[in-house]
Enzyme design. Sequence first.
Site, PDB file in Angstrom:
ATOM      1  N   GLU A  96      -6.609   3.519  17.357  1.00  0.00           N
ATOM      2  CA  GLU A  96      -4.870   4.027  17.952  1.00  0.00           C
ATOM      3  C   GLU A  96      -4.885   4.713  18.877  1.00  0.00           C
ATOM      4  O   GLU A  96      -4.887   5.557  18.356  1.00  0.00           O
ATOM      5  CB  GLU A  96      -4.530   3.719  16.993  1.00  0.00           C
ATOM      6  CG  GLU A  96      -4.196   2.828  15.591  1.00  0.00           C
ATOM      7  CD  GLU A  96      -3.122   2.565  14.687  1.00  0.00           C
ATOM      8  OE1 GLU A  96      -2.628   1.849  14.684  1.00  0.00           O
ATOM      9  OE2 GLU A  96      -3.977   3.986  13.435  1.00  0.00           O
ATOM     10  N   LYS A 110      -5.860 -10.820   9.317  1.00  0.00           N
ATOM     11  CA  LYS A 110      -5.700 -11.015  10.919  1.00  0.00           C
ATOM     12  C   LYS A 110      -6.688 -12.141  11.296  1.00  0.00           C
ATOM     13  O   LYS A 110      -7.807 -12.212  10.079  1.00  0.00           O
ATOM     14  CB  LYS A 110      -6.376  -9.439  11.237  1.00  0.00           C
ATOM     15  CG  LYS A 110      -5.983  -8.661  11.417  1.00  0.00           C
ATOM     16  CD  LYS A 110      -6.385  -7.182  11.793  1.00  0.00           C
ATOM     17  CE  LYS A 110      -5.459  -5.758  11.998  1.00  0.00           C
ATOM     18  NZ  LYS A 110      -4.189  -5.906  13.046  1.00  0.00           N
ATOM     19  N   HIS A 155      -2.881  -5.976   4.660  1.00  0.00           N
ATOM     20  CA  HIS A 155      -2.309  -6.690   6.048  1.00  0.00           C
ATOM     21  C   HIS A 155      -3.690  -7.768   7.266  1.00  0.00           C
ATOM     22  O   HIS A 155      -3.633  -7.898   7.848  1.00  0.00           O
ATOM     23  CB  HIS A 155      -1.427  -6.758   7.201  1.00  0.00           C
ATOM     24  CG  HIS A 155      -1.397  -5.186   7.923  1.00  0.00           C
ATOM     25  ND1 HIS A 155      -2.029  -3.790   7.296  1.00  0.00           N
ATOM     26  CD2 HIS A 155      -1.512  -5.722   9.300  1.00  0.00           C
ATOM     27  CE1 HIS A 155      -2.334  -3.334   8.394  1.00  0.00           C
ATOM     28  NE2 HIS A 155      -2.369  -3.914   9.570  1.00  0.00           N
ATOM     29  N   ASP A 185      -5.155   6.349   4.396  1.00  0.00           N
ATOM     30  CA  ASP A 185      -4.142   5.078   5.021  1.00  0.00           C
ATOM     31  C   ASP A 185      -5.225   3.313   5.846  1.00  0.00           C
ATOM     32  O   ASP A 185      -4.463   2.958   5.903  1.00  0.00           O
ATOM     33  CB  ASP A 185      -4.014   5.633   6.570  1.00  0.00           C
ATOM     34  CG  ASP A 185      -2.634   5.099   6.652  1.00  0.00           C
ATOM     35  OD1 ASP A 185      -1.959   4.445   6.267  1.00  0.00           O
ATOM     36  OD2 ASP A 185      -3.026   5.651   8.026  1.00  0.00           O
ATOM     37  N   LYS A 191      -5.675   8.266  15.140  1.00  0.00           N
ATOM     38  CA  LYS A 191      -4.471   8.050  15.536  1.00  0.00           C
ATOM     39  C   LYS A 191      -4.506   8.894  16.591  1.00  0.00           C
ATOM     40  O   LYS A 191      -5.357   9.596  17.321  1.00  0.00           O
ATOM     41  CB  LYS A 191      -3.683   8.201  14.771  1.00  0.00           C
ATOM     42  CG  LYS A 191      -3.052   7.186  14.145  1.00  0.00           C
ATOM     43  CD  LYS A 191      -1.870   8.120  12.789  1.00  0.00           C
ATOM     44  CE  LYS A 191      -1.470   6.233  11.915  1.00  0.00           C
ATOM     45  NZ  LYS A 191      -1.656   5.131  12.484  1.00  0.00           N
ATOM     46  N   HIS A 242      -8.762  -1.075   4.994  1.00  0.00           N
ATOM     47  CA  HIS A 242      -8.724  -1.897   5.646  1.00  0.00           C
ATOM     48  C   HIS A 242     -10.066  -2.055   6.129  1.00  0.00           C
ATOM     49  O   HIS A 242     -10.592  -3.050   6.417  1.00  0.00           O
ATOM     50  CB  HIS A 242      -7.816  -1.452   6.833  1.00  0.00           C
ATOM     51  CG  HIS A 242      -6.597  -1.555   7.031  1.00  0.00           C
ATOM     52  ND1 HIS A 242      -5.525  -2.074   5.677  1.00  0.00           N
ATOM     53  CD2 HIS A 242      -5.175  -0.733   7.274  1.00  0.00           C
ATOM     54  CE1 HIS A 242      -4.440  -2.311   5.947  1.00  0.00           C
ATOM     55  NE2 HIS A 242      -4.050  -0.846   6.543  1.00  0.00           N
ATOM     56  N   LYS A 301       0.667  -1.311  -0.058  1.00  0.00           N
ATOM     57  CA  LYS A 301       0.098  -0.087  -0.101  1.00  0.00           C
ATOM     58  C   LYS A 301       0.845   1.315   0.007  1.00  0.00           C
ATOM     59  O   LYS A 301       1.889   1.363  -0.024  1.00  0.00           O
ATOM     60  CB  LYS A 301      -0.829   0.007   1.134  1.00  0.00           C
ATOM     61  CG  LYS A 301      -0.060   0.505   2.781  1.00  0.00           C
ATOM     62  CD  LYS A 301      -1.693  -0.249   3.484  1.00  0.00           C
ATOM     63  CE  LYS A 301      -2.031   1.364   3.759  1.00  0.00           C
ATOM     64  NZ  LYS A 301      -2.236   1.470   5.012  1.00  0.00           N
TER      65      LYS A 301
HETATM   66  C1  BG6 Z   1      -1.258   0.583   8.429  1.00  0.00           C
HETATM   67  C2  BG6 Z   1      -1.641   1.689   8.264  1.00  0.00           C
HETATM   68  O1  BG6 Z   1      -2.145  -0.036   7.571  1.00  0.00           O
HETATM   69  O2  BG6 Z   1      -1.659  -0.030   9.240  1.00  0.00           O
HETATM   70  C3  BG6 Z   1      -1.188   2.354   9.439  1.00  0.00           C
HETATM   71  O3  BG6 Z   1      -0.863   2.649   7.391  1.00  0.00           O
HETATM   72  C4  BG6 Z   1      -1.274   1.943  11.029  1.00  0.00           C
HETATM   73  O4  BG6 Z   1      -1.112   3.783   9.998  1.00  0.00           O
HETATM   74  C5  BG6 Z   1      -1.899   0.251  11.197  1.00  0.00           C
HETATM   75  O5  BG6 Z   1      -1.386   2.363  12.165  1.00  0.00           O
HETATM   76  C6  BG6 Z   1      -2.545  -0.524  12.251  1.00  0.00           C
HETATM   77  O6  BG6 Z   1      -2.345  -1.844  11.690  1.00  0.00           O
HETATM   78  P1  BG6 Z   1      -2.038  -2.826  12.628  1.00  0.00           P
HETATM   79  O7  BG6 Z   1      -2.084  -3.774  12.759  1.00  0.00           O
HETATM   80  O8  BG6 Z   1      -0.812  -2.848  13.068  1.00  0.00           O
HETATM   81  O9  BG6 Z   1      -3.019  -2.237  14.190  1.00  0.00           O
END
Ligand code: BG6
Length: 443
Positions: free
Chosen positions: A206, A172, A168, A225, A316, A230, A138
């Site tokens: 987060e 999960k 990703h 992002d 965030k 996601h 990404k």
């Molecule tokens: C990423 C983002 O794809 O996912 C980040 O670029 C983010 O900004 C992250 O913090 C969150 O995923 P995980 O699995 O690390 O909590």
Amino acid sequence: MSGTPLNLVVLGLTGDLSRRLLLPALVRLHMEGRLPPLRLLGFGAEAWGEEEVRERLGAFIAQRPELDPRAWAEVRGWIRYRQAAISPQGLAPLRGLEGPALFYLALPPRLFPKAATALGRLGLARERTGWRRIAVEKPFGQDLASAQRLNRVLHRHFREEQVLRMDHFLGKRAVENLLALRRHNPSLEALWGRAGVAYVEITYAETLGLEGRAAYYEGTGALRDMLQNHLLQLLALVAMDPPARLEALSLRAAKAEALRALEAASPKAAARGQYQGYGEEPGVRPGSRTETFAALRLFSTAPRWQGVPFYLRSGKRLSGAFGHVALAFHPGPRGAGGRLLLRLKPEVGLALALQGEAGEEVLEFRLGPEPEFGAYEEILLAALEGDLTHFPSEVEVEEAWRVVEPVLQAWRRGRPEVYPQGSPGPEAQHRLLLPGHRWLEGG
Ligand code: BG6
């Protein structure tokens, strides 16, 4: 052919992504005995010798106590390196490469088209001596037009089944859990939709901030992002009609259909925020209007979901690190309804809240926390194995951009609401909820 080593060709081996994610993930997978025999052919911008590259990467691995030095000693032995420009000349040493190969683009996004073109021109997409795939990290485009352009360039040389777009979140455990839940409980399907569900909430909160990623995040923001990729993937998995077979192409088609049915987001049903002090982060432009929090209210035109809002949000430097997908059931005479909660973090699990005699009663199933970077490892392994279930298709990615596009446009003007660090985020997020609906806080 078993025993033929797989070529993992990493473009950008000396970059941040390789040392932060790719190499540690390879070491972890090797520790778990899950990797096929590999040759790791690295290319990068740095004029370092092969041994120097191994040393430098090793220094990063050594900072991670959970990585076994013996496993690293083996992985480092697989590494070959060349300094090279991303061009047919630079990558010419790959000409005539034999056997299966995954081309992994650990590169700045502006180089994706160049890399795909160079690999294509060198004939490396042709599957004469083994399968060939290209993995693209990404962000996949910046908006609908750039994502379409990138897809076009990739498809000049690679078929859709050869293109692995990394997200990703699809690695999960909570995603596996969601798929299993829907698959093994067909009775739930009767409730799964407007008949049983008043609204759906998808939150990923987060406590982390920029973590030194200003160069990437400044031009990106929370909507691109987190939500475009996601969270919309999670939405697709909730909203889709479950495919008859859990096989990659059917699953991708079902998700694509769910995304296609979404109405484009309305800027009036969107909220953005920026944490206080963001402007003073190293690498951030003073006066930056990049959002560190984004929320959307979306509707689907699919008959199953008509009139059911989907609320998405991520931010965030919030008060807690938690993520969930909540299906809120219709309220009963007390005015409260139950809900089904799929937890992504801090623990993976499932909760069912129902209204009982004494009020809300909650059943909890906890699967435990996801290992750090665990999801990324799963995706990397899926890429090496060519398991397409874990990768969004061209249509999915483009549909997701279509959905967020009006808000991206609108947010080029105005400013995000500033929220204190460690707070639940901007007030504006509450204004997009319909009466009686609420965001769930906490994990
Ligand atoms: C990423 C983002 O794809 O996912 C980040 O670029 C983010 O900004 C992250 O913090 C969150 O995923 P995980 O699995 O690390 O909590």
